[in-house]
Write a protein that holds these residues in place. Sequence first.
Motif, PDB file in Angstrom:
ATOM      1  N   ASN A 833       1.005  -1.214   0.003  1.00 60.65           N
ATOM      2  CA  ASN A 833      -0.032   0.022  -0.012  1.00 60.65           C
ATOM      3  C   ASN A 833       0.754   1.293  -0.029  1.00 60.65           C
ATOM      4  OD1 ASN A 833      -1.556   2.225   1.331  1.00 60.65           O
ATOM      5  ND2 ASN A 833      -3.231   0.684   1.091  1.00 60.65           N
ATOM      6  N   ASN A 834       0.538   2.239  -0.814  1.00 61.16           N
ATOM      7  CA  ASN A 834       1.328   3.391  -1.142  1.00 61.16           C
ATOM      8  C   ASN A 834       0.578   4.694  -1.101  1.00 61.16           C
ATOM      9  OD1 ASN A 834       4.217   2.294  -1.976  1.00 61.16           O
ATOM     10  ND2 ASN A 834       2.859   1.052  -2.805  1.00 61.16           N
ATOM     11  N   THR A 835       0.823   5.657  -0.412  1.00 62.77           N
ATOM     12  CA  THR A 835       0.216   6.890  -0.309  1.00 62.77           C
ATOM     13  C   THR A 835       1.387   8.047  -0.659  1.00 62.77           C
ATOM     14  OG1 THR A 835      -1.337   6.230   1.280  1.00 62.77           O
ATOM     15  CG2 THR A 835      -1.099   8.415   1.123  1.00 62.77           C
ATOM     16  N   LEU A 836       0.945   8.713  -1.617  1.00 59.87           N
ATOM     17  CA  LEU A 836       1.918   9.883  -2.266  1.00 59.87           C
ATOM     18  C   LEU A 836       0.984  11.288  -1.867  1.00 59.87           C
ATOM     19  CD1 LEU A 836       2.453   7.484  -4.139  1.00 59.87           C
ATOM     20  CD2 LEU A 836       4.397   9.310  -4.905  1.00 59.87           C
ATOM     21  N   ALA A 837       1.645  12.398  -1.126  1.00 57.87           N
ATOM     22  CA  ALA A 837       1.039  13.378  -0.860  1.00 57.87           C
ATOM     23  C   ALA A 837       1.731  14.630  -1.398  1.00 57.87           C
ATOM     24  CB  ALA A 837       0.482  13.720   0.535  1.00 57.87           C
ATOM     25  N   TYR A 838       1.072  15.542  -2.111  1.00 57.98           N
ATOM     26  CA  TYR A 838       1.574  16.850  -2.420  1.00 57.98           C
ATOM     27  C   TYR A 838       0.720  17.907  -2.391  1.00 57.98           C
ATOM     28  CZ  TYR A 838       4.073  20.294  -5.249  1.00 57.98           C
ATOM     29  OH  TYR A 838       4.417  21.330  -5.607  1.00 57.98           O
ATOM     30  N   LYS A 839       1.119  18.677  -1.274  1.00 57.18           N
ATOM     31  CA  LYS A 839       0.071  19.953  -0.831  1.00 57.18           C
ATOM     32  C   LYS A 839      -1.279  19.345  -0.512  1.00 57.18           C
ATOM     33  CE  LYS A 839       2.856  23.414  -3.214  1.00 57.18           C
ATOM     34  NZ  LYS A 839       2.908  24.579  -3.970  1.00 57.18           N
ATOM     35  N   ASN A 840      -2.130  19.728  -1.498  1.00 55.58           N
ATOM     36  CA  ASN A 840      -3.520  19.397  -1.054  1.00 55.58           C
ATOM     37  C   ASN A 840      -3.891  17.879  -1.685  1.00 55.58           C
ATOM     38  OD1 ASN A 840      -3.666  21.369   0.722  1.00 55.58           O
ATOM     39  ND2 ASN A 840      -4.629  22.804  -0.752  1.00 55.58           N
ATOM     40  N   PHE A 841      -2.993  17.736  -2.682  1.00 54.90           N
ATOM     41  CA  PHE A 841      -3.408  16.133  -3.380  1.00 54.90           C
ATOM     42  C   PHE A 841      -2.995  15.194  -2.655  1.00 54.90           C
ATOM     43  CE2 PHE A 841      -3.729  19.522  -6.476  1.00 54.90           C
ATOM     44  CZ  PHE A 841      -4.657  18.879  -7.537  1.00 54.90           C
ATOM     45  N   ASP A 842      -3.642  13.916  -2.740  1.00 55.25           N
ATOM     46  CA  ASP A 842      -2.898  12.765  -2.465  1.00 55.25           C
ATOM     47  C   ASP A 842      -3.213  11.497  -3.386  1.00 55.25           C
ATOM     48  OD1 ASP A 842      -5.454  11.255  -1.276  1.00 55.25           O
ATOM     49  OD2 ASP A 842      -5.383  12.864  -0.215  1.00 55.25           O
ATOM     50  N   LEU A 843      -2.339  10.535  -3.502  1.00 58.74           N
ATOM     51  CA  LEU A 843      -2.794   9.651  -4.424  1.00 58.74           C
ATOM     52  C   LEU A 843      -2.379   8.236  -3.702  1.00 58.74           C
ATOM     53  CD1 LEU A 843      -3.119   8.322  -7.143  1.00 58.74           C
ATOM     54  CD2 LEU A 843      -0.624   8.587  -7.596  1.00 58.74           C
ATOM     55  N   ASN A 844      -3.224   7.109  -3.570  1.00 61.97           N
ATOM     56  CA  ASN A 844      -3.162   6.126  -2.856  1.00 61.97           C
ATOM     57  C   ASN A 844      -3.248   5.064  -3.787  1.00 61.97           C
ATOM     58  OD1 ASN A 844      -4.697   3.581  -1.478  1.00 61.97           O
ATOM     59  ND2 ASN A 844      -3.007   4.528   0.036  1.00 61.97           N
ATOM     60  N   PHE A 845      -2.319   3.885  -3.859  1.00 63.75           N
ATOM     61  CA  PHE A 845      -2.495   2.711  -4.747  1.00 63.75           C
ATOM     62  C   PHE A 845      -2.296   1.579  -3.991  1.00 63.75           C
ATOM     63  CE2 PHE A 845       1.712   4.499  -5.800  1.00 63.75           C
ATOM     64  CZ  PHE A 845       2.431   3.251  -5.854  1.00 63.75           C
ATOM     65  N   ASN A 846      -2.920   0.314  -4.140  1.00 63.84           N
ATOM     66  CA  ASN A 846      -2.851  -0.668  -3.246  1.00 63.84           C
ATOM     67  C   ASN A 846      -2.886  -1.942  -4.123  1.00 63.84           C
ATOM     68  OD1 ASN A 846      -2.913  -2.366  -1.089  1.00 63.84           O
ATOM     69  ND2 ASN A 846      -4.958  -2.579  -0.955  1.00 63.84           N
ATOM     70  N   PHE A 847      -1.852  -2.634  -4.165  1.00 63.24           N
ATOM     71  CA  PHE A 847      -1.776  -3.982  -4.743  1.00 63.24           C
ATOM     72  C   PHE A 847      -1.780  -5.013  -3.695  1.00 63.24           C
ATOM     73  CE2 PHE A 847       0.865  -1.399  -7.618  1.00 63.24           C
ATOM     74  CZ  PHE A 847       0.696  -2.160  -8.878  1.00 63.24           C
ATOM     75  N   LEU A 921      -4.003  -5.209  -8.752  1.00 63.96           N
ATOM     76  CA  LEU A 921      -3.917  -3.767  -8.579  1.00 63.96           C
ATOM     77  C   LEU A 921      -5.441  -3.631  -8.055  1.00 63.96           C
ATOM     78  CD1 LEU A 921      -3.017  -0.998  -8.122  1.00 63.96           C
ATOM     79  CD2 LEU A 921      -3.336  -0.513 -10.673  1.00 63.96           C
ATOM     80  N   ARG A 922      -5.569  -3.626  -6.760  1.00 60.12           N
ATOM     81  CA  ARG A 922      -6.934  -3.696  -5.871  1.00 60.12           C
ATOM     82  C   ARG A 922      -7.595  -2.212  -6.174  1.00 60.12           C
ATOM     83  NH1 ARG A 922     -11.275  -6.234  -4.487  1.00 60.12           N
ATOM     84  NH2 ARG A 922     -11.964  -5.591  -2.539  1.00 60.12           N
ATOM     85  N   SER A 923      -6.671  -1.185  -5.758  1.00 61.33           N
ATOM     86  CA  SER A 923      -7.352   0.080  -5.744  1.00 61.33           C
ATOM     87  C   SER A 923      -6.475   1.085  -6.050  1.00 61.33           C
ATOM     88  CB  SER A 923      -8.177   0.412  -4.799  1.00 61.33           C
ATOM     89  OG  SER A 923      -7.288   0.436  -3.461  1.00 61.33           O
ATOM     90  N   VAL A 924      -7.001   2.482  -6.551  1.00 60.99           N
ATOM     91  CA  VAL A 924      -6.277   3.521  -6.753  1.00 60.99           C
ATOM     92  C   VAL A 924      -7.043   4.749  -6.474  1.00 60.99           C
ATOM     93  CG1 VAL A 924      -5.026   4.992  -8.557  1.00 60.99           C
ATOM     94  CG2 VAL A 924      -4.870   2.733  -8.735  1.00 60.99           C
ATOM     95  N   THR A 925      -6.853   5.514  -5.621  1.00 64.34           N
ATOM     96  CA  THR A 925      -7.585   6.736  -5.177  1.00 64.34           C
ATOM     97  C   THR A 925      -6.756   8.012  -5.513  1.00 64.34           C
ATOM     98  OG1 THR A 925      -8.720   5.367  -3.591  1.00 64.34           O
ATOM     99  CG2 THR A 925      -8.892   7.855  -3.344  1.00 64.34           C
ATOM    100  N   LEU A 926      -7.349   8.976  -6.001  1.00 64.18           N
ATOM    101  CA  LEU A 926      -6.742  10.474  -6.109  1.00 64.18           C
ATOM    102  C   LEU A 926      -7.722  11.361  -5.346  1.00 64.18           C
ATOM    103  CD1 LEU A 926      -4.735  12.148  -7.185  1.00 64.18           C
ATOM    104  CD2 LEU A 926      -5.994  12.479  -9.197  1.00 64.18           C
ATOM    105  N   GLY A 927      -7.128  12.220  -4.525  1.00 64.93           N
ATOM    106  CA  GLY A 927      -8.026  13.053  -3.720  1.00 64.93           C
ATOM    107  C   GLY A 927      -7.328  14.392  -3.742  1.00 64.93           C
ATOM    108  N   TYR A 928      -8.360  15.408  -3.385  1.00 62.32           N
ATOM    109  CA  TYR A 928      -7.894  16.655  -3.330  1.00 62.32           C
ATOM    110  C   TYR A 928      -8.771  17.127  -1.961  1.00 62.32           C
ATOM    111  CZ  TYR A 928      -6.633  21.673  -3.919  1.00 62.32           C
ATOM    112  OH  TYR A 928      -6.065  22.971  -3.583  1.00 62.32           O
ATOM    113  N   ASP A 929      -8.000  17.783  -1.073  1.00 61.42           N
ATOM    114  CA  ASP A 929      -8.636  18.282   0.164  1.00 61.42           C
ATOM    115  C   ASP A 929      -8.750  19.607   0.049  1.00 61.42           C
ATOM    116  OD1 ASP A 929      -9.337  18.877   2.787  1.00 61.42           O
ATOM    117  OD2 ASP A 929      -7.782  17.986   3.775  1.00 61.42           O
TER     118      ASP A 929
END
Length: 994
Positions: A833-847, A921-929
């Motif tokens: 499981n990985n989470t990358l965050a840049y400022k208000n963005f975040d990206l999570n992907f899970n194998f 690749l179970r899931s990928v999530t891209l979000g903005y807070d």
Amino acid sequence: MVKIYTSICFALFLSVFGSQTLHANTVVVKGANSMYFAFQQDTTKAKKEPATFSVKTDTIGQMIKALQKFKTVRDTINIRSATPVPNLSLQQVIKGNLAGVYVQEPNGEPGTEQSIIVQGASGLLFTKKDMYALQPAVYLNGVPLVADNPFAFDVQKYDYNRIGPATNLLSQISIDNIQSISVIKDPFELAKLGPNAANGAIYVTTKNARAGLRDISLNSYFGFVTPPAVNTVNGVYENNFRKPFYQKYATAENYANYASYLRDSTNTAYYGPSNWNDIYYKTTPTFSADLGITGGGDRANFRFFGSGTKNAGNADDTNINKYNLFFGINMAPFKWFTVSSSVNAARLDRTRNRSLRDRFAETRYIPDLSSPLSPNASIYEGFLQENAKNVDNNRNTILNGNLTLSAKINKITISSSLIFDYNEGVRDYFTPSTLMDGVSYVSNYFGYSQRLMLNNSASYKYEINKKHTIDFEIGQSFQGDTYKYNYARAYNGPNDYVKLNLVDGNSGNDDYLNTLAAGGFYVFRYIDKEKNNLMSFYGSAKYSYKNLLDLSALVRRDGSSNGQPDSRWVTTPAFSATFNLKEQFLKNNTLFNSLHLSAGWGRNLRIFLDDRYAAGPQYRSENGWFEEPTIPGYGGRLGINRPYGSGFIGYGIKLPYADRTNITLDASFLNSRLNAAITAYNRDNKNQVIGVPVPFETGYSLNYQTGMDINNKGLELMLNGVVIRNTKGLNWNTTVNFNYNRNKLTALPNGLTELISGDDKLVVGKPVGSFWLYSNNGIYNTNAEVPAGRTFNGIPLKAGDPNWVDYNGDNRIDNKDKVSTGDRLPKFVGGWNNTLAYKNFDLNFNFIFALGQKAINQYEATRYGFINREAGNDINSVKEVSSWQVFDNEKTYPIYNPWSDVDAYRVDQDLFLENASYVKLRSVTLGYDFGKTSLFRRSGTGVRRAYLYATAMNLFTITKFTGVDPELVNYNGYYDGANLTIPRTFVLGFKLDL
């Protein structure tokens, strides 16, 4: 009832306690063998006022902490990254995210049952009923959830699904209301939980009543499940597929008996357009919305949560509607006394598939299958219109909760909890006579599972001095389980408009409740009820020396009503020790932030799911025959007989148990940027019961005896690291969990080294999930290649037959030449499981991955063995409309003689054994807070988080398996192609926290 309870509690709370604020502290708790984060609730005000009632109340979070008997948790799920993923069930949430936990999701149909296996299988894997005995305990707010009892399979001819709604009851848990999900595998902690946790435990806690200002949280998503890419075929392909077999082996008689639906190439039903997929597969909306509210005053707090979800499948118009309601309230009427309660309610309404196989399994009636469903959409639509006359209503209603009273008097803490869980299932089913060769069918099911528990405990902390402390705890619990079902199936109603079996309700009439009177249906009724009780006493002590050493010991005494009279009570001990290596040897080392070595051993009693073992020799209602084995009687009269078909149960059957040993080394490095833990474990499941074949002259098929032992040992590795940390830039956090497990059968009753059970064979030293197969070594192209006199089960082999290996060299191929090979369960499971965050963005992907398991491709075996399949006209002869397709990765097999008496394409050979390993690749999530933007921060609206996200699920799978998806392999290791695909899902959601 739930609405009334909620309204009363809420009104009482507002009128008595008002809306004063709470305050929360987040603390880090260092446990015996790890470190974990916990939310503790502090209801004192920021500045204490002498005249004000101020006490640390026992809120929802602390109440759960009091209910659980373990204090250390290491293996948990990242709830923040799991929340945006539109999972329906608890199994889907934890799949690949907890070390040592293997989740089987063999069907993409929403709401179907799924399996959890923790650190290897503790029992057999041959039937659906076997899987029920392997499941871990699931605790929701300290409530051990009661599952459907597998005793209903005793009245079923087929075990594809349990009678009734057969809905996954763990779909009741809503991820948006969850604070934490942990897997409990430590021997000492499992021993605290007792017999319920013999297969491990999953501990789920709901979100706490947040202190401070009132908290409001809203989460909603909307999206679609998409249909798979399908390569459809029609009769032309099927005709060409069969041509090589006919050209090579067919006789004139074989040509004369050619499949009737393929004879006429002008028949558009089978040789016309193959566009059934336009109706069968669809892009379907899926959506959910939930609301959570927490708040309270310094003497009480509460949490309310409600949600509604529609989870859709991409095939056959399947879906499930889920409704959740949760309410918890906590009060402190005195400084030394707290009251906490919570209640959770759920309703699950499931729309099931319209497959032929599931219908025939329910009706136990196989019509003429010589003409399968047409791949032509217009003709298939006509079938669906007739199928619309079916009735298939499935509903589950669930209610569980607890009430906890806790008092602290000096150094003694006393706690008493009343826990309940109740779920009921209803299924009403009807099939018109037009789909049943002129005979209509109706069935009705009502069943419930109920659990009531009373737990009492007292703890005392004795401080010898500042360096030495001892914590004592004693406790008692009583658990009462009740399982019941009423099931009736009936045939040949007066017409298709009558979909109920009516009876005379006047007790004064001769035909009172007579289902055969007045020309009604021909009815078979099944009624069963079981009550199981469990009484437990325990005592534990924990010695602590500074922050250096912890030693713990536990003794339990458990009594089960499902045990035989001379073995109902069993005493089980447990021990654990934890040594702080950092404190002792590396106190001034800056590389290590923490370093612990822990070890534990514990024994858990395993209680039988069925009460039949407690009775010893018994009578049962088994009056059927080979084709219909579950008939309870004839002519409305119940029959009683010895259990010749199901097997003899004598005396001397002891309760089984599980012994566990764990050694764990966990550490934190580089200012806690890297956390790691490695665990070596060993589990021996001993004294298990299995049916042993007996001489035919006894009249019994089996004699159940104790003495089967199974061992699981393995390694677990968990890594969590902050790869990149930049408060103003990119951040990257990664988590890996990895498990290796080796399963082995170590003993059988009476010193046996092998035992045949149906089409499977248990061999001491082999995995219990091994396949028992003939070894295929090619084909005999000519009669001259066949060794002189070689036979297969007495049938002479000839040209066109498989060349099976004769291992014992007796020139006869029979069961003695079958070998145990492969394993139904994987050797390696885990996730990344990985989470990358840049400022208000975040990206999570899970194998996620599962490696080392094998599967039998039964779908290909029946496709190539079309002659025997069509001649059999049984449940395995069913050809669903979805079978009119081909796959890009299909495997080709030798052209054997399909008319041979040896059944050349029989499924019990390694010709169809495949590698079912996969990486997905179970899931990928891209979000903005948006809550972090200046627009919201300056608005003064109190928005803590305004999170917009997009999630995609099940994006791709890497595998060598030639079926649709290796996850769709059934629990018994066979892939039959009958289950619906796990859909690719895309959603857009918004989460708002105020």
